[in-house]
Enzyme design. Structure first.
Site, mmCIF file in Angstrom:
data_model
loop_
_atom_site.group_PDB
_atom_site.id
_atom_site.type_symbol
_atom_site.label_atom_id
_atom_site.label_comp_id
_atom_site.label_asym_id
_atom_site.label_seq_id
_atom_site.Cartn_x
_atom_site.Cartn_y
_atom_site.Cartn_z
ATOM 1 N N GLN A 3 39.497 -3.320 19.026
ATOM 2 C CA GLN A 3 39.388 -2.161 19.918
ATOM 3 C C GLN A 3 40.305 -2.288 21.127
ATOM 4 O OE1 GLN A 3 37.887 0.452 18.967
ATOM 5 N NE2 GLN A 3 36.649 -0.381 17.293
ATOM 6 N N LYS B 42 43.308 1.098 13.310
ATOM 7 C CA LYS B 42 42.730 1.525 14.596
ATOM 8 C C LYS B 42 43.837 1.752 15.627
ATOM 9 C CE LYS B 42 38.481 -1.000 13.697
ATOM 10 N NZ LYS B 42 37.362 -0.089 13.480
ATOM 11 N N ASP C 5 38.626 -11.012 18.990
ATOM 12 C CA ASP C 5 38.597 -9.869 18.086
ATOM 13 C C ASP C 5 39.187 -8.701 18.880
ATOM 14 O OD1 ASP C 5 37.987 -7.581 16.755
ATOM 15 O OD2 ASP C 5 35.860 -8.014 16.480
ATOM 16 N N CYS D 46 27.914 -1.428 12.975
ATOM 17 C CA CYS D 46 28.177 -2.814 12.525
ATOM 18 C C CYS D 46 27.929 -3.807 13.655
ATOM 19 C CB CYS D 46 29.600 -2.989 11.985
ATOM 20 S SG CYS D 46 29.925 -1.972 10.545
ATOM 21 N N HIS E 208 30.796 -7.363 16.707
ATOM 22 C CA HIS E 208 30.819 -6.634 15.430
ATOM 23 C C HIS E 208 30.457 -7.634 14.326
ATOM 24 C CE1 HIS E 208 32.712 -4.523 12.006
ATOM 25 N NE2 HIS E 208 32.755 -3.434 12.761
HETATM 26 C C1 LIG Z 1 35.272 -4.812 17.436
HETATM 27 C C2 LIG Z 1 35.564 -4.706 15.969
HETATM 28 N N1 LIG Z 1 35.782 -5.827 15.269
HETATM 29 C C3 LIG Z 1 36.068 -5.802 13.966
HETATM 30 C C4 LIG Z 1 36.117 -4.615 13.282
HETATM 31 C C5 LIG Z 1 36.457 -4.628 11.827
HETATM 32 O O1 LIG Z 1 37.648 -3.956 11.605
HETATM 33 P P1 LIG Z 1 38.200 -3.773 10.130
HETATM 34 O O2 LIG Z 1 37.114 -3.073 9.369
HETATM 35 O O3 LIG Z 1 39.420 -2.946 10.302
HETATM 36 O O4 LIG Z 1 38.470 -5.139 9.611
HETATM 37 C C6 LIG Z 1 35.875 -3.421 13.951
HETATM 38 C C7 LIG Z 1 35.859 -2.134 13.228
HETATM 39 O O5 LIG Z 1 35.112 -1.247 13.548
HETATM 40 C C8 LIG Z 1 35.615 -3.468 15.338
HETATM 41 O O6 LIG Z 1 35.403 -2.353 16.032
#
Ligand SMILES: Cc1ncc(COP(=O)(O)O)c(C=O)c1O
Length: 398
Positions: A196, A219, A193, A356, A120
């Site tokens: 998910q 999430k 990260d 993203c 992401h």
């Molecule tokens: C794998 C992953 N990393 C990071 C993020 C970023 O999350 P946040 O916008 O809650 O910081 C997301 C959000 O879609 C994600 O799916």
């Protein structure tokens, strides 16, 4: 059509009824943000309407109680992922958690970070902004991070290995323990990260051997505006503060300021007090169902969806067979935005776009995909509605 029906474990029955905002709607966008069960909504309402006060400052009883609730949330979030309370820093979200590490981790003469092609943007851009050089690990044929390649690519110049524990586009699950071994083989730290992963599978940072772990409450069926950075205690202790203000100091003079120990060192200003209460309610809620049951449920739904969609001519699926509840697809000749618009008309919410993850789109050789992502409240009726919607997409574009 090769259709299987997901078996719903007993603990997962009646889960859908607990979500007031999805009545009459097929919400398949939980990977973007999860809907909230009533118990989380109630906890937030009660915190504002009955218990509200500031934390860490007030000497009156209500503030002491709120501070206690805030700190109990930290302990619950830590325990959910196998960590300790003082190792969890509250942030705005996972993005801020990764930025915190990227901005404060001393480079110690090593300025390379090993990422993968499925990351992401939140796990790419912070490293660029912090002056790291990026090396990107390729993916396997079915869309998992290729750890054999990672083992060959890592060098002593890598300060960090930073991977998604679960891909937000493909649902691919990382072998996180092996990723830790690879990172540590050259003295790098492993940043996961977990955006998910935390809502979808049991996570144990100690068993993995991770160094940092980031996730967002929204999430995980909790509120927006709060996330967590878990870091190994001695590593967190070695990081300097990155934002200055109230709550994070020990002593301030015009000449010099000294700082509190982690996690407070990294929490400048008044935090998202009620967000923490909501996060705690969300943690209790997933623990009540158990993440083992949620994981089994979402894997079964992903398998059912993949089996069903693969039987529809003109539908291309991306990602591995054993996706942890996230299925990306395209309908031949139809832009995913059009697919999502027609699905919306049919009462089905999917995400369409690059998610993203533009480097991953380039890797897949597409501009965008449509994505159906499941949650604890999803069931086969969502897949049936998705299939009916896709058939409508094909009719419209025939
Ligand atoms: C794998 C992953 N990393 C990071 C993020 C970023 O999350 P946040 O916008 O809650 O910081 C997301 C959000 O879609 C994600 O799916």
């Amino acid at each position: 059509m090769n259709k299987q029906t997901a078996l719903i474990p007993n603990s997962m029955l009646n889960v859908r009824d607990q979500f007031p905002a999805i009545v009459g709607w097929h919400y398949l966008d939980s990977a973007a943000t999860a809907q909230k069960p009533q118990t989380v909504i109630d906890a937030i309402t009660k915190a504002y309407s009955r218990d509200y006060a500031t934390v860490h400052r007030g000497v009156y009883e209500r503030s002491a109680a709120m501070t206690d609730a805030y700190e109990r949330s930290r302990a619950a979030a830590a325990s959910l992922i196998g960590g300790k309370a003082h190792e969890v820093v509250f942030t705005r979200n996972a993005t801020e958690a990764i930025n915190l590490v990227a901005r404060t981790l001393p480079k110690n003469g090593r300025n390379r970070v090993l990422l993968s092609h499925l990351e992401h943007h939140s796990n790419i851009v912070p490293w660029q902004l912090a002056g790291f050089e990026i090396d990107a690990v390729p993916l396997t044929q079915d869309g998992k991070i290729d750890l054999d390649a990672a083992a060959k690519m890592i060098t002593e110049e890598h300060r960090v290995v930073a991977f998604a524990h679960v891909s937000n586009v493909l649902g691919s699950v990382l072998d996180a323990k092996r990723a830790a071994q690879i990172a540590h083989s050259k003295g790098a730290v492993l940043v996961l990260d977990g955006c998910q992963a935390v809502p979808r599978l049991p996570v144990d940072v100690a068993a993995i051997g991770a160094d940092f772990y980031a996730f967002s409450a929204h999430k995980l069926y909790g509120p927006t505006g709060i996330g967590c950075l878990w870091g190994r205690a001695e590593l967190l202790q070695s990081l300097p503060p990155w934002q200055g203000g109230g709550s994070m100091i020990e002593k301030v003079t015009f000449e010099e300021t000294t700082f509190l120990d982690p996690p407070m060192r990294f929490e400048a200003g008044t935090p998202h007090i009620v967000g923490a209460v909501g996060l705690h309610a969300a943690v209790n809620w997933v623990e009540g169902l158990t993440l083992d049951a949620i994981h089994a449920h979402e894997c079964a739904l992903a398998t059912e969806a993949r089996a069903t969609l693969s039987g529809i001519p003109g539908v291309t699926l991306y990602g591995p067979e054993d996706s942890a509840g996230i299925v990306s697809f395209n309908v031949d000749g139809v832009h995913p935005h059009d697919t999502a618009t027609i699905l919306d008309d049919a009462g089905v919410a999917v995400r369409a776009g690059h998610h993203c993850a533009q480097p991953l789109m380039r890797w897949l050789g597409v501009e965008a995909t449509a994505r159906a992502s499941f949650a604890a409240h999803s069931d086969s009726s969502d897949i049936e509605a998705l299939v009916r919607g896709i058939e409508q997409v094909k009719r419209v574009f025939a």
